[in-house]
Motif scaffolding. Structure first.
Motif, PDB file in Angstrom:
ATOM      1  N   GLY A  14       0.770  -1.244   0.000  1.00 54.84           N
ATOM      2  CA  GLY A  14       0.000   0.000   0.000  1.00 54.84           C
ATOM      3  C   GLY A  14       0.792   1.279   0.000  1.00 54.84           C
ATOM      4  N   GLY A  15       2.061   1.236  -0.400  1.00 51.43           N
ATOM      5  CA  GLY A  15       2.872   2.450  -0.412  1.00 51.43           C
ATOM      6  C   GLY A  15       2.324   3.522  -1.336  1.00 51.43           C
ATOM      7  N   VAL A  16       1.949   3.131  -2.553  1.00 55.06           N
ATOM      8  CA  VAL A  16       1.387   4.112  -3.484  1.00 55.06           C
ATOM      9  C   VAL A  16      -0.004   4.544  -3.025  1.00 55.06           C
ATOM     10  N   ALA A  19      -0.090   7.402  -0.640  1.00 60.77           N
ATOM     11  CA  ALA A  19       0.021   8.711  -1.280  1.00 60.77           C
ATOM     12  C   ALA A  19      -1.233   9.030  -2.091  1.00 60.77           C
ATOM     13  N   LEU A  20      -1.760   8.019  -2.737  1.00 57.52           N
ATOM     14  CA  LEU A  20      -2.869   8.174  -3.664  1.00 57.52           C
ATOM     15  C   LEU A  20      -4.123   8.703  -2.980  1.00 57.52           C
ATOM     16  N   LYS A  21      -4.419   8.187  -1.800  1.00 64.71           N
ATOM     17  CA  LYS A  21      -5.709   8.501  -1.168  1.00 64.71           C
ATOM     18  C   LYS A  21      -5.829   9.952  -0.714  1.00 64.71           C
ATOM     19  N   ASN A  22      -4.718  10.674  -0.690  1.00 69.55           N
ATOM     20  CA  ASN A  22      -4.783  12.096  -0.359  1.00 69.55           C
ATOM     21  C   ASN A  22      -5.331  12.930  -1.514  1.00 69.55           C
ATOM     22  N   PHE A  23      -5.318  12.366  -2.719  1.00 65.98           N
ATOM     23  CA  PHE A  23      -5.730  13.117  -3.905  1.00 65.98           C
ATOM     24  C   PHE A  23      -6.846  12.431  -4.697  1.00 65.98           C
ATOM     25  N   PHE A  24      -6.894  11.102  -4.634  1.00 67.46           N
ATOM     26  CA  PHE A  24      -7.823  10.333  -5.460  1.00 67.46           C
ATOM     27  C   PHE A  24      -8.681   9.412  -4.596  1.00 67.46           C
ATOM     28  N   ASN A  25      -9.821   9.052  -5.124  1.00 68.89           N
ATOM     29  CA  ASN A  25     -10.668   8.031  -4.522  1.00 68.89           C
ATOM     30  C   ASN A  25     -10.274   6.690  -5.131  1.00 68.89           C
ATOM     31  N   THR A 334       9.767   6.017   3.694  1.00 66.01           N
ATOM     32  CA  THR A 334       8.850   7.151   3.928  1.00 66.01           C
ATOM     33  C   THR A 334       7.406   6.745   4.192  1.00 66.01           C
ATOM     34  N   PHE A 335       7.200   5.549   4.740  1.00 63.17           N
ATOM     35  CA  PHE A 335       5.899   5.213   5.284  1.00 63.17           C
ATOM     36  C   PHE A 335       5.645   6.063   6.531  1.00 63.17           C
ATOM     37  N   PRO A 336       4.393   6.360   6.857  1.00 62.25           N
ATOM     38  CA  PRO A 336       4.096   7.066   8.105  1.00 62.25           C
ATOM     39  C   PRO A 336       4.585   6.271   9.318  1.00 62.25           C
ATOM     40  N   SER A 337       4.825   6.973  10.410  1.00 63.58           N
ATOM     41  CA  SER A 337       5.412   6.328  11.589  1.00 63.58           C
ATOM     42  C   SER A 337       4.462   5.358  12.269  1.00 63.58           C
ATOM     43  N   ASP A 338       3.172   5.404  11.934  1.00 67.10           N
ATOM     44  CA  ASP A 338       2.205   4.475  12.533  1.00 67.10           C
ATOM     45  C   ASP A 338       1.700   3.439  11.530  1.00 67.10           C
ATOM     46  N   GLU A 371       4.001  10.097  -3.903  1.00 67.65           N
ATOM     47  CA  GLU A 371       3.231  11.319  -3.615  1.00 67.65           C
ATOM     48  C   GLU A 371       3.655  12.473  -4.520  1.00 67.65           C
ATOM     49  N   THR A 372       4.954  12.617  -4.738  1.00 66.51           N
ATOM     50  CA  THR A 372       5.466  13.714  -5.560  1.00 66.51           C
ATOM     51  C   THR A 372       4.919  13.639  -6.979  1.00 66.51           C
TER      52      THR A 372
END
Length: 388
Positions: A14-16, A19-25, A334-338, A371-372
């Motif tokens: 789920g790495g992509v 990043a994806l869910k911040n911009f896309f459904n 660069t995964f989130p810390s949780d 994300e970039t």
């Protein structure tokens, strides 16, 4: 405005998608390995997740699952397995018949179904040397030399692809990856997108797609990890407050070796002779990073599937006498810390095989890298909608 729609066909851990869910459904994500799918589910839910081999999903099944018509999909994400394209592959690169390599053609099969507006594709840098990649490009571009469709039943794409160093895109790591961005062509002829294939060399696009993020260097490893204030641990120990901050135990001999390795980038060159392996005593021995420490004042080496094994690369902690932990590896990716991982078929995170979790981390697309590029595609999409 509703979020635009995306499909992630090789979603992995789920790495992509992070990043994806911040911009896309994300309407559909596909992962064939049920344990890796559990990691995905722990972080992104299971409602849109399909646990199956992409190759086995028919056009009718995809349409039924997504309920999308042609041209309703905004973004197709494809990050297929890269092991068959690795520089470590013993097969001749250009004509390799490794079945995994053909999975990249699933990208064009799915794009032929939905005709997405954009495509994000990521793989190892060495893929550029393979015949199947050139086949993939021909199918994706789908233009004759005059800029018209070669196959009227397929979409055509204006593309750009480059081999990038991920530290130039926010990831504190010396990792090189092939990134390809594609945008659907809706008006013909489009001679700018025509691609040529020299007999020897890299395919050439007439005028590459002008959608690409600006380079922005990452901070160095030490500064990056210091933000998370991880507890110091010893070899074989687990932080009780973070089960993923766990590292492998070391044999008595390897513990002596790492204690004899200088902090911040030290290698086995500093060891006394009695600690050297016989194979390392020979001249012209390669793999000099093995048994080395990372350097806080530099970027991390490439995080691989063996990233928590002291003997498999420069995966020694910069200052502590141990290999890096699973959490440190995930943070370098660069995964989130949780972010949660699992190594077994369980709804409880951090259980099961450490090797399995390390493989998931090493195989992932670094979140900040994804994300970039996804943010750049999203911005172009919004600009397009505003012009309509």
């Amino acid at each position: 405005m509703k979020k635009p729609l995306a499909i992630d066909i090789f979603c992995g851990a789920g790495g992509v998608s992070q990043a994806l869910k911040n911009f896309f459904n994300i309407i559909t994500a596909v992962e064939y390995d049920p344990i890796i799918a559990k990691t995905y589910e722990l972080n992104h839910g299971s409602e849109h997740l399909i646990i199956n081999d992409v190759e086995k999903l028919t056009k009718e099944e995809f349409i039924k699952m997504t309920n999308l018509k042609v041209k309703q999909l905004d973004l197709l994400v494809s990050t297929p397995p890269c092991q068959g394209f690795s520089r470590h592959s013993r097969k001749k690169a250009f004509d390799s018949n490794d079945h995994r390599n053909k999975l990249i053609l699933e990208t064009t099969r799915i794009s032929d179904i939905f005709h997405p507006k954009y495509i994000f594709f990521e793989n190892v840098d060495n893929i550029i040397n393979y015949k199947v990649f050139h086949t993939f490009l021909r199918r994706l571009v789908n233009l004759n030399k005059l800029g018209y469709k070669r196959n009227e039943n397929r979409p055509s794409y204006h593309i750009n692809f480059k081999v990038v160093s991920v530290y130039k895109y926010g990831v504190p790591q010396k990792r090189r990856r092939l990134i390809l961005l594609a945008k659907r062509i809706d008006d013909y002829p489009f001679v700018e997108g025509v691609i040529k294939f020299p007999k020897d060399g890299t395919p050439i696009i007439g005028s590459p797609l002008n959608v690409w993020p600006k380079e922005k260097s990452s901070i160095l490893l030490g500064e990056h990890l210091s933000k998370y204030e991880l507890k110091p641990i010893e070899a074989g120990e687990t932080d009780p407050s973070d089960p993923l901050h766990t590292c492998r135990n070391l044999s008595a001999l390897n513990l002596k070796r790492i204690k004899s390795t200088p902090h911040d980038g030290g290698s086995r060159n500093a060891w006394p002779e009695e600690l050297l392996l016989n194979c390392h005593k020979k001249s012209n021995v390669s793999f000099g990073d093995v048994y080395g420490r990372m350097d806080r004042n530099d970027f991390a080496p490439t995080i691989t599937c063996g990233c928590i094994s002291y003997t498999k690369g420069r995966f020694g902690h910069p200052t502590e006498d141990r290999a890096i932990s699973l959490r440190e590896a995930a943070l370098i990716q660069t995964f989130p810390s949780d972010y949660k991982f699992t190594g077994e078929l369980s709804d409880k995170p951090y259980k099961g095989s450490k090797d399995n979790m390390a493989t998931q981390i090493g195989n992932a697309v670094p979140v900040k890298l994804a994300e970039t590029f996804i943010k750049e595609l999203y911005s172009d999409l919004i600009n397009e909608k505003n012009r309509e």
